[in-house]
Design a protein around this motif. Structure first.
Motif, PDB file in Angstrom:
ATOM      1  N   ALA A 210      50.310   1.563  23.122  1.00 52.33           N
ATOM      2  CA  ALA A 210      49.612   2.432  24.071  1.00 52.33           C
ATOM      3  C   ALA A 210      50.600   3.253  24.904  1.00 52.33           C
ATOM      4  N   ALA A 211      51.655   2.620  25.377  1.00 51.88           N
ATOM      5  CA  ALA A 211      52.655   3.328  26.190  1.00 51.88           C
ATOM      6  C   ALA A 211      53.363   4.394  25.368  1.00 51.88           C
ATOM      7  N   SER A 212      53.698   4.081  24.137  1.00 52.69           N
ATOM      8  CA  SER A 212      54.385   5.054  23.284  1.00 52.69           C
ATOM      9  C   SER A 212      53.494   6.244  22.958  1.00 52.69           C
ATOM     10  N   LEU A 213      52.248   5.977  22.605  1.00 51.19           N
ATOM     11  CA  LEU A 213      51.337   7.077  22.279  1.00 51.19           C
ATOM     12  C   LEU A 213      51.097   7.967  23.492  1.00 51.19           C
ATOM     13  N   ALA A 214      50.986   7.387  24.680  1.00 51.86           N
ATOM     14  CA  ALA A 214      50.800   8.185  25.895  1.00 51.86           C
ATOM     15  C   ALA A 214      51.994   9.114  26.110  1.00 51.86           C
TER      16      ALA A 214
ATOM     17  N   LEU B  96      54.024  15.080  25.126  1.00 49.03           N
ATOM     18  CA  LEU B  96      54.901  16.068  24.491  1.00 49.03           C
ATOM     19  C   LEU B  96      54.144  16.928  23.483  1.00 49.03           C
ATOM     20  N   GLY B  97      52.826  16.800  23.452  1.00 46.04           N
ATOM     21  CA  GLY B  97      52.007  17.685  22.646  1.00 46.04           C
ATOM     22  C   GLY B  97      51.638  17.190  21.262  1.00 46.04           C
ATOM     23  N   LEU B  98      52.002  15.964  20.912  1.00 45.33           N
ATOM     24  CA  LEU B  98      51.626  15.478  19.593  1.00 45.33           C
ATOM     25  C   LEU B  98      50.141  15.127  19.573  1.00 45.33           C
ATOM     26  N   ASP B  99      49.477  15.485  18.497  1.00 46.10           N
ATOM     27  CA  ASP B  99      48.045  15.262  18.335  1.00 46.10           C
ATOM     28  C   ASP B  99      47.825  13.876  17.739  1.00 46.10           C
ATOM     29  N   VAL B 100      47.846  12.877  18.604  1.00 41.78           N
ATOM     30  CA  VAL B 100      47.693  11.481  18.194  1.00 41.78           C
ATOM     31  C   VAL B 100      46.204  11.153  18.170  1.00 41.78           C
ATOM     32  N   PRO B 101      45.737  10.476  17.120  1.00 38.53           N
ATOM     33  CA  PRO B 101      44.308  10.164  17.045  1.00 38.53           C
ATOM     34  C   PRO B 101      43.808   9.419  18.285  1.00 38.53           C
ATOM     35  N   ALA B 102      42.632   9.817  18.761  1.00 39.99           N
ATOM     36  CA  ALA B 102      42.016   9.158  19.913  1.00 39.99           C
ATOM     37  C   ALA B 102      41.682   7.714  19.562  1.00 39.99           C
ATOM     38  N   GLY B 103      41.830   6.831  20.537  1.00 41.13           N
ATOM     39  CA  GLY B 103      41.480   5.432  20.347  1.00 41.13           C
ATOM     40  C   GLY B 103      42.474   4.625  19.540  1.00 41.13           C
ATOM     41  N   ALA B 104      43.649   5.162  19.300  1.00 39.72           N
ATOM     42  CA  ALA B 104      44.634   4.482  18.453  1.00 39.72           C
ATOM     43  C   ALA B 104      45.505   3.486  19.213  1.00 39.72           C
TER      44      ALA B 104
ATOM     45  N   GLU C 216      49.434   7.148  12.678  1.00 41.86           N
ATOM     46  CA  GLU C 216      50.112   8.321  12.123  1.00 41.86           C
ATOM     47  C   GLU C 216      49.508   9.591  12.692  1.00 41.86           C
ATOM     48  N   ALA C 217      50.336  10.623  12.775  1.00 45.10           N
ATOM     49  CA  ALA C 217      49.884  11.954  13.166  1.00 45.10           C
ATOM     50  C   ALA C 217      50.586  12.960  12.272  1.00 45.10           C
ATOM     51  N   VAL C 218      49.849  13.979  11.870  1.00 42.89           N
ATOM     52  CA  VAL C 218      50.420  15.047  11.054  1.00 42.89           C
ATOM     53  C   VAL C 218      50.937  16.130  11.993  1.00 42.89           C
ATOM     54  N   LEU C 219      52.173  16.531  11.766  1.00 44.03           N
ATOM     55  CA  LEU C 219      52.804  17.562  12.582  1.00 44.03           C
ATOM     56  C   LEU C 219      52.605  18.929  11.928  1.00 44.03           C
ATOM     57  N   PRO C 220      52.773  20.014  12.691  1.00 45.50           N
ATOM     58  CA  PRO C 220      52.694  21.339  12.072  1.00 45.50           C
ATOM     59  C   PRO C 220      53.680  21.407  10.902  1.00 45.50           C
ATOM     60  N   GLY C 221      53.232  21.952   9.798  1.00 47.26           N
ATOM     61  CA  GLY C 221      54.084  22.026   8.619  1.00 47.26           C
ATOM     62  C   GLY C 221      53.900  20.848   7.672  1.00 47.26           C
ATOM     63  N   GLY C 222      53.134  19.841   8.109  1.00 46.48           N
ATOM     64  CA  GLY C 222      52.810  18.740   7.211  1.00 46.48           C
ATOM     65  C   GLY C 222      53.640  17.481   7.351  1.00 46.48           C
ATOM     66  N   LEU C 223      54.770  17.547   8.019  1.00 46.17           N
ATOM     67  CA  LEU C 223      55.560  16.337   8.258  1.00 46.17           C
ATOM     68  C   LEU C 223      54.723  15.385   9.100  1.00 46.17           C
TER      69      LEU C 223
END
Length: 140
Positions: free
Chosen positions: A22-26, A31-39, A46-53
């Motif tokens: 929870a602390a890491s995802l927060a 920093l703008g990463l689109d982390v799935p809600a409720g994770a 996992e989160a997909v970054l722009p460009g697919g990485l």
């Protein structure tokens, strides 16, 4: 002559081992990463970054489930993540926002000799995360 097709791995994922999901995802959401809600309570995220990485977070327990001898690293960073900001002032603003939110600043923003405004903040596990932007003279 070898005529077998050449197999070339493709870089696809950066994985982080975390002690508190929870602390890491927060932190990384700030920093703008689109982390799935409720994770926050999941053992693997996992989160997909722009460009697919992709970026992934695994709890220490997950890593120990397949590598029972794994121990938490000590000492300096071996891999670092870096986030590009749009302008030098944004580096300062994001640094101040993170420090005000309780995260530890490691290196205060400065104008680096390599032509960037640069700073380092520690994530909840103590890993250095760099923030940078090209200095105005570097963009000219």
């Amino acid at each position: 002559m070898d005529t077998a097709p050449r197999i070339t791995p493709r870089f696809d994922l950066v994985g982080l081992v975390v002690s508190d999901m929870a602390a890491s995802l927060a932190f990384y959401r700030r920093l703008g990463l689109d982390v799935p809600a409720g994770a926050e309570s999941a053992p693997h995220v996992e989160a997909v970054l722009p460009g697919g990485l992709r970026i992934a977070w695994d709890t220490e327990d997950v890593v120990r489930s397949f590598d029972p001898g794994w121990t938490r690293p000590v000492g300096g960073d071996r891999v670092g993540l870096a986030f590009r900001c749009g302008a030098p002032a944004e580096v300062d603003a994001v640094y101040e926002e993170l420090v005000a939110a309780g995260y530890r600043g490691h290196l205060k923003p400065w104008d680096a000799v390599w032509g960037q405004r640069y700073t380092v903040v520690l994530d909840p596990d103590g890993s250095g995360v760099s923030l940078f932007a090209d200095a105005p003279t570097a963009r000219a």
